[in-house]
Enzyme design. Structure first.
Site, mmCIF file in Angstrom:
data_model
loop_
_atom_site.group_PDB
_atom_site.id
_atom_site.type_symbol
_atom_site.label_atom_id
_atom_site.label_comp_id
_atom_site.label_asym_id
_atom_site.label_seq_id
_atom_site.Cartn_x
_atom_site.Cartn_y
_atom_site.Cartn_z
ATOM 1 N N TYR A 27 -4.540 -31.039 28.851
ATOM 2 C CA TYR A 27 -5.996 -31.762 28.919
ATOM 3 C C TYR A 27 -6.163 -33.083 28.272
ATOM 4 C CZ TYR A 27 -7.654 -26.944 30.144
ATOM 5 O OH TYR A 27 -7.886 -26.031 30.879
ATOM 6 N N ASP A 32 1.346 -6.325 -4.532
ATOM 7 C CA ASP A 32 0.285 -6.322 -3.407
ATOM 8 C C ASP A 32 1.129 -7.426 -2.596
ATOM 9 O OD1 ASP A 32 -1.699 -7.284 -1.484
ATOM 10 O OD2 ASP A 32 -2.712 -5.737 -2.869
ATOM 11 N N SER A 33 1.218 -7.508 -1.541
ATOM 12 C CA SER A 33 1.958 -8.630 -0.605
ATOM 13 C C SER A 33 1.055 -9.638 -0.541
ATOM 14 C CB SER A 33 2.403 -8.184 0.838
ATOM 15 O OG SER A 33 1.308 -7.897 1.665
ATOM 16 N N LYS A 89 0.287 -9.111 12.124
ATOM 17 C CA LYS A 89 -0.630 -8.117 12.011
ATOM 18 C C LYS A 89 -1.884 -8.032 12.500
ATOM 19 C CE LYS A 89 -2.830 -5.347 8.079
ATOM 20 N NZ LYS A 89 -3.221 -5.202 6.765
ATOM 21 N N THR A 119 0.732 -1.262 -0.066
ATOM 22 C CA THR A 119 -0.085 -0.172 -0.097
ATOM 23 C C THR A 119 0.755 1.319 0.052
ATOM 24 O OG1 THR A 119 -1.851 -1.082 1.288
ATOM 25 C CG2 THR A 119 -1.511 1.279 1.171
ATOM 26 N N THR A 143 1.546 -4.694 3.880
ATOM 27 C CA THR A 143 1.459 -5.346 5.391
ATOM 28 C C THR A 143 0.711 -6.312 5.489
ATOM 29 O OG1 THR A 143 -0.821 -3.854 5.482
ATOM 30 C CG2 THR A 143 1.232 -2.934 6.106
ATOM 31 N N ASP A 144 -0.029 -7.038 4.444
ATOM 32 C CA ASP A 144 -0.856 -8.105 4.731
ATOM 33 C C ASP A 144 0.050 -9.506 4.855
ATOM 34 O OD1 ASP A 144 -3.185 -6.582 4.267
ATOM 35 O OD2 ASP A 144 -3.394 -7.085 2.291
HETATM 36 N N1 ASP Z 1 -2.826 -5.379 0.327
HETATM 37 C C1 ASP Z 1 -1.790 -4.522 0.703
HETATM 38 C C2 ASP Z 1 -0.381 -5.428 0.624
HETATM 39 O O1 ASP Z 1 -0.377 -6.121 1.590
HETATM 40 C C3 ASP Z 1 -1.870 -4.042 2.223
HETATM 41 C C4 ASP Z 1 -0.975 -3.072 2.796
HETATM 42 O O2 ASP Z 1 0.329 -2.800 2.261
HETATM 43 O O3 ASP Z 1 -1.284 -2.501 3.840
HETATM 44 O O4 ASP Z 1 0.048 -5.159 -0.210
#
Ligand code: ASP
Length: 327
Positions: free
Chosen positions: A272, A50-51, A153, A12, A82-83
Site C-alpha cells: 500500500y 506470577d509470570s 496466548k 497459576t 501462562t501470561d
Molecule cells: N497470572 C498467571 C501467571 O502468568 C496466569 C497463569 O499462570 O495462568 O503467572
C-alpha cells in the site's frame, strides 16, 4: 527411559489462594506429586513468581538453569505462568539455539491444587511430550504441542489457551502418547547466548497515534522498537505522519521492526501507498513472526550488535523456525 528434569518458576499451576488473590506457593516437588511417577524426575525450584513479573533477568536465569540441568538429563519441563509464557518460550528459543534436548514449557489456567484443574493433565502431557520430542524449545498446553517461537496466548480463561501462529502444530498428546505432526527441523550446532539487550519497546498504533509519541522512543534510552501497524503494515502518512517519525528513529540508529496487529499471516510495507516509504526509510519487516518472537529476537540481536545492516540481516534470518516469510 529418558531422564527428565522439572524447573519450576511459579504461575497459576503453582498457585494457592491468599487474602489478596492467587499467589504461587507450590514448589517443583509438590507439582511432581500430582503426576504418575513424578518422583522419578529431578527438579529445581528456580522462582515462585506470577509470570507478569518475569523479565529479561529471569530469562537469563532460566537459560542458565536449563544449561545446568542439561548436564544430567535428556529432557526438561519448565512450569511457568501462562501470561508471559510465549515471550519466555520465544526468548529461550533464541538463547538456547539448537539445544539438543527438548525443553517443554507448560502451566495451567487453574491452580493444580483444585481437583478440576487443567494443571495435572498439562504437566503430564508436557512430560509425555518431553520423552519423545527432538531437541528444541516448545510449549505443551492442553493436548497441543507447538514450537516455543510460534506460540501465542490467545485466550484468558479457556483451557486451550495457546495457539501456534503461522506454523503447524508440532504434535499432540492423546492417551498418554505423543503423536508427531511435523518432520523435525534440521538442527545446527548448539549455541547459548544470554547477553540480550532489554532496551526494546513495542508500540501498537491506534488511529490518531501522535508522531511525537513514536519519536519519544529515542529519548527513553531504548535501542529498538517493534511497531504493530494496521493490517498488512499500514501507518498514517497524512496529518500525523508516522512514516516520517519512524524514519527519524532509524536515522538516529534505532531499528524499527514493522509487525502487524493481525495475529495470522505475514505483513509487509510493500503493497500500500501509505506504508510504501517505510521500506526506503529502512524499516525491517517482521514477516510472519509473532510479536512475541519479534520483540525477543530484537533484544537478542541487539545483544550481538548495534550495526543497522547486521541487525537487518539477523532479523531476516531464521534461527529456530520463527520466520518463514521475510523481506
Ligand atoms: N497470572 C498467571 C501467571 O502468568 C496466569 C497463569 O499462570 O495462568 O503467572
Amino acid at each position: 527411559m529418558a531422564k527428565l528434569h522439572l524447573i519450576a518458576t511459579g504461575g497459576t499451576i503453582a498457585c494457592m489462594p491468599s487474602k489478596n488473590g492467587l499467589v504461587p506457593g507450590l514448589g517443583a516437588k509438590d507439582l511432581l506429586g500430582y503426576i504418575p511417577n513424578g518422583e522419578d524426575m529431578g527438579c529445581t525450584d528456580l522462582f515462585s513468581m506470577d509470570s507478569s513479573n518475569i523479565q529479561p533477568e529471569e530469562w537469563q536465569q532460566m537459560a542458565k538453569a536449563v544449561l545446568a540441568a542439561r548436564e544430567h538429563c535428556d529432557g526438561i519441563v519448565i512450569t511457568h505462568g501462562t501470561d508471559t509464557m510465549a515471550y519466555t518460550a520465544s526468548m529461550l528459543s533464541f538463547m538456547l539455539q539448537n539445544i539438543d534436548i527438548p525443553v517443554v514449557l507448560t502451566g495451567s489456567q487453574y491452580p493444580i491444587v483444585r481437583p478440576d484443574s487443567d494443571g495435572r493433565i498439562n504437566l503430564k502431557n508436557a512430560v509425555t511430550a518431553a520423552r519423545s520430542l527432538p531437541g528444541g524449545v516448545y510449549i505443551a498446553f492442553g493436548d497441543a504441542v507447538m514450537m516455543g517461537c510460534r506460540a501465542v496466548k490467545t485466550r484468558t480463561t479457556s483451557l486451550n489457551a495457546f495457539e501456534s501462529i503461522n506454523y503447524p502444530y508440532v504434535g499432540a498428546v492423546a492417551n498418554d502418547r505423543f503423536i508427531s505432526l511435523t518432520e523435525p527441523r534440521a538442527m545446527g550446532e548448539f549455541s547459548c547466548f544470554v547477553d540480550i539487550d532489554p532496551g526494546v519497546a513495542l508500540i501498537k498504533l491506534i488511529p490518531g497515534t501522535s508522531p511525537l509519541f513514536l519519536e519519544s522512543v529515542a529519548g527513553c534510552g531504548l535501542h529498538g522498537v517493534v511497531v504493530e501497524a494496521f493490517g498488512l503494515g499500514g501507518v498514517h502518512n497524512f496529518r500525523r505522519d508516522h512514516a516520517e517519525s519512524l524514519k527519524k528513529l532509524i536515522q538516529k540508529g534505532i531499528p524499527v521492526i514493522l509487525a502487524s496487529q493481525c495475529l495470522y499471516e505475514a505483513s509487509t510495507p510493500d503493497i500500500y501507498e501509505v506504508s510504501h516509504s517505510l521500506r526506503e526509510a529502512g524499516v525491517i519487516s517482521a514477516g510472519d513472526m509473532t510479536t512475541e518472537a519479534a520483540v525477543t529476537k530484537l533484544m537478542w540481536v541487539l545483544g550481538h550488535t548495534r550495526d543497522m545492516e547486521e541487525i537487518r540481516r539477523m532479523m531476516n534470518r531464521d534461527y529456530c523456525g520463527e520466520i518463514a516469510i521475510h523481506d
